[in-house]
Design a protein around this motif. Structure first.
Motif, mmCIF file in Angstrom:
data_model
loop_
_atom_site.group_PDB
_atom_site.id
_atom_site.type_symbol
_atom_site.label_atom_id
_atom_site.label_comp_id
_atom_site.label_asym_id
_atom_site.label_seq_id
_atom_site.Cartn_x
_atom_site.Cartn_y
_atom_site.Cartn_z
ATOM 1 N N GLN A 197 31.432 53.432 38.202
ATOM 2 C CA GLN A 197 30.775 54.213 39.244
ATOM 3 C C GLN A 197 31.549 54.120 40.556
ATOM 4 O O GLN A 197 31.731 55.127 41.256
ATOM 5 C CB GLN A 197 29.348 53.700 39.435
ATOM 6 N N ARG A 198 32.014 52.944 40.888
ATOM 7 C CA ARG A 198 32.813 52.783 42.099
ATOM 8 C C ARG A 198 34.178 53.452 41.949
ATOM 9 O O ARG A 198 34.669 54.129 42.846
ATOM 10 C CB ARG A 198 33.000 51.301 42.414
ATOM 11 N N PHE A 199 34.796 53.279 40.765
ATOM 12 C CA PHE A 199 36.135 53.834 40.540
ATOM 13 C C PHE A 199 36.149 55.350 40.694
ATOM 14 O O PHE A 199 37.055 55.915 41.315
ATOM 15 C CB PHE A 199 36.606 53.440 39.134
ATOM 16 N N TYR A 200 35.153 56.043 40.151
ATOM 17 C CA TYR A 200 35.146 57.499 40.205
ATOM 18 C C TYR A 200 34.769 58.056 41.571
ATOM 19 O O TYR A 200 34.754 59.265 41.763
ATOM 20 C CB TYR A 200 34.232 58.071 39.117
ATOM 21 N N GLY A 201 34.533 57.173 42.532
ATOM 22 C CA GLY A 201 34.363 57.618 43.901
ATOM 23 C C GLY A 201 35.665 57.662 44.671
ATOM 24 O O GLY A 201 35.692 58.097 45.831
ATOM 25 N N SER A 242 49.667 54.149 37.708
ATOM 26 C CA SER A 242 49.127 53.782 39.015
ATOM 27 C C SER A 242 50.217 53.248 39.927
ATOM 28 O O SER A 242 51.047 52.426 39.517
ATOM 29 C CB SER A 242 48.041 52.718 38.853
ATOM 30 N N SER A 243 50.220 53.725 41.171
ATOM 31 C CA SER A 243 51.164 53.220 42.166
ATOM 32 C C SER A 243 50.695 51.864 42.684
ATOM 33 O O SER A 243 49.557 51.433 42.419
ATOM 34 C CB SER A 243 51.253 54.207 43.331
ATOM 35 N N SER A 244 51.546 51.196 43.436
ATOM 36 C CA SER A 244 51.165 49.905 44.019
ATOM 37 C C SER A 244 49.958 50.080 44.935
ATOM 38 O O SER A 244 49.038 49.250 44.941
ATOM 39 C CB SER A 244 52.345 49.316 44.798
ATOM 40 N N PHE A 245 49.960 51.172 45.711
ATOM 41 C CA PHE A 245 48.812 51.431 46.583
ATOM 42 C C PHE A 245 47.553 51.674 45.763
ATOM 43 O O PHE A 245 46.460 51.209 46.122
ATOM 44 C CB PHE A 245 49.086 52.641 47.483
ATOM 45 N N ASP A 246 47.686 52.426 44.659
ATOM 46 C CA ASP A 246 46.536 52.678 43.793
ATOM 47 C C ASP A 246 45.907 51.357 43.336
ATOM 48 O O ASP A 246 44.681 51.190 43.353
ATOM 49 C CB ASP A 246 46.952 53.463 42.545
ATOM 50 N N LEU A 259 40.954 47.686 43.866
ATOM 51 C CA LEU A 259 40.356 46.363 44.041
ATOM 52 C C LEU A 259 39.870 46.107 45.464
ATOM 53 O O LEU A 259 39.104 45.167 45.695
ATOM 54 C CB LEU A 259 41.385 45.283 43.670
ATOM 55 N N TRP A 260 40.298 46.932 46.395
ATOM 56 C CA TRP A 260 40.004 46.699 47.811
ATOM 57 C C TRP A 260 38.645 47.283 48.194
ATOM 58 O O TRP A 260 38.194 48.278 47.649
ATOM 59 C CB TRP A 260 41.110 47.328 48.664
ATOM 60 N N GLY A 261 37.967 46.643 49.154
ATOM 61 C CA GLY A 261 36.698 47.180 49.637
ATOM 62 C C GLY A 261 35.528 46.391 49.087
ATOM 63 O O GLY A 261 35.594 45.168 48.930
ATOM 64 N N ASN A 262 34.458 47.093 48.799
ATOM 65 C CA ASN A 262 33.246 46.461 48.297
ATOM 66 C C ASN A 262 33.313 46.370 46.780
ATOM 67 O O ASN A 262 33.030 47.346 46.081
ATOM 68 C CB ASN A 262 32.023 47.277 48.720
ATOM 69 N N PRO A 263 33.704 45.226 46.211
ATOM 70 C CA PRO A 263 33.916 45.136 44.764
ATOM 71 C C PRO A 263 32.603 45.203 43.995
ATOM 72 O O PRO A 263 31.561 44.745 44.478
ATOM 73 C CB PRO A 263 34.587 43.773 44.590
#
Length: 410
Positions: free
Chosen positions: A351-355, A369-373, A378-382
């Motif tokens: 659910q979080r990923f598809y946002g 996936s790029s390094s930023f991806d 993983l970054w933010g509200n896990p």
């Protein structure tokens, strides 16, 4: 194939007529037309009983050209996902292909005498293939594209699914695929706790719809009766109960969270024989996605069609090791899914990923996936606690040594 043809030397013998083997044969036919090859399939048809889907952005021009002779259903208006907290439309084009169309196209395109059906390989070596009827096909190069072999050297969980294609009595009115409806009940169908579950819906025609019930679980049990009942319930909720089944598929796929890949390669290796497909480790560890990887491998093999068997085997082993290293991030996410989240709460991860941004999602499915991806996912509200995520990083998971399809009676 006549006795004289069986005794003759062919350039390439491909064992296994699934997606990987079929695409290799197609690539050889299109890009190395002077190469003599034979595709050996133990069953009656190529591709088994499957449906493969992919994003428009997954393939480059060469990949799209390779698949162009194969009938595909295309959706240019994008696709949808649905979760407990939201519903979202994404504009990326989507495509799908049935194994029936795969078989029909290859049977029509590939040279006469290049396909061998209903013959199982009883033995494989660097110089040829022994069939179960006692005949031998001699070859300069042998490519093993048989199914994935469960192994104690690989670890993880399972993706279990049952799909049904129906022809409805009235138009369904769906414009785009629903590739993940995770608003459904998250309990495993055989009553063994929770599991990440979603329903996958493809509008294949005005009256035709494909509905598949899928879940990620800790064991490989495929309960056909329970999944079929869930499909019935889903169809009833959407007004699709009046329909005639015209096709189905079912399966159990490994979700890799870790393992000793070198030991696995030693286990499946036959000296001088190239290995491709899932048996060679060429899958997306988390999604079991295969089309982009299978297309890239087929084109790479066709480009090196003149290589002796031992050299092609070494090339494919090197590609497999590179693929394993490059997909370590997805195995890490698999450990988060299985070991850091309670089964009934695994839906929160997706659910979080598809946002996130659509292009990030596309690159994720194509294992690019790029390094930023990777940081952004993983970054933010896990969706899982930091403590449990750290603990999951060091867990190995269960050995994937059980049969890939354990079924309960229908």
């Amino acid at each position: 194939m006549s006795d004289s043809e069986q005794d003759a030397m062919t350039d390439v013998a491909i064992v296994g007529g699934g997606l990987a083997g079929g695409l290799i044969a197609l690539a050889l036919n299109r890009h190395a037309p002077d190469t003599r090859f034979v595709l050996i399939e133990a069953g009656k048809v190529l591709g088994g009983n499957h449906r493969w889907s992919w994003f428009e952005s997954d393939l480059d021009a060469a990949g799209k050209e390779l698949l162009s002779p194969l009938r595909q259903t295309e959706w240019h208006k994008g696709y949808e996902v649905r979760f407990p907290k939201y519903r979202r439309k994404l504009d990326t084009g989507y495509r799908s292909m049935s194994s029936g169309d795969f078989h029909e196209a290859l049977s029509r395109i590939l040279p006469e005498g290049s396909l061998v059906f209903n013959r199982k390989a009883s033995a494989i070596d660097a110089r040829g293939v022994d069939l179960d009827d006692g005949t031998r096909i001699k070859a300069r190069t042998v490519i093993d594209c048989r199914s994935f072999t469960p192994s104690e050297h690989l670890r993880g969980g399972w993706q279990v699914f049952l799909g049904r294609q129906m022809r409805l009595d009235k138009p369904h009115g769906i414009e785009r695929p629903m590739i993940m409806d995770a608003s459904v009940d998250q309990v495993a169908p055989h009553g063994n706790g929770g599991a990440y579950r979603f329903v996958y819906v493809l509008p294949l025609g005005a009256h035709d719809v494909f509905v598949e019930d899928t879940y990620y679980a800790d064991d490989p049990m495929l309960d056909r009766g329970a999944l079929s009942a869930r499909i019935d319930q889903y169809c009833h909720q959407h007004g699709w109960q009046k329909g005639v089944p015209v096709g189905h598929e079912a399966g159990v796929l490994p979700v890799l969270t870790g393992g000793d890949f070198s030991a696995y390669q030693n286990e499946v290796r036959i000296d001088g024989v190239a290995v491709a497909g899932a048996r060679g480790g060429f899958v997306h560890p988390l999604t079991s996605y295969t089309i982009p990887i299978a297309v890239e491998n087929a084109l790479a093999i066709a480009a090196e069609a003149d290589l002796p068997g031992a050299q092609l085997a070494a090339m494919m082993e090197a590609r497999a090791r590179k693929h394993w290293r490059s997909t370590g991030y997805y195995r890490l996410l698999g450990r988060f899914l299985f070991f850091a989240a309670d089964p009934e709460r695994r839906v929160n991860i997706f659910q979080r990923f598809y946002g996130l941004r659509p292009r990030l999602i596309e690159r994720f499915y194509a294992a690019r996936s790029s390094s930023f991806d990777k940081v952004r996912v993983l970054w933010g509200n896990p969706p899982v606690s930091i403590h449990r995520a750290i603990a999951a990083m060091f867990k190995r998971g269960k050995p994937l040594k059980t049969p890939t399809q354990t079924e309960t009676p229908a």
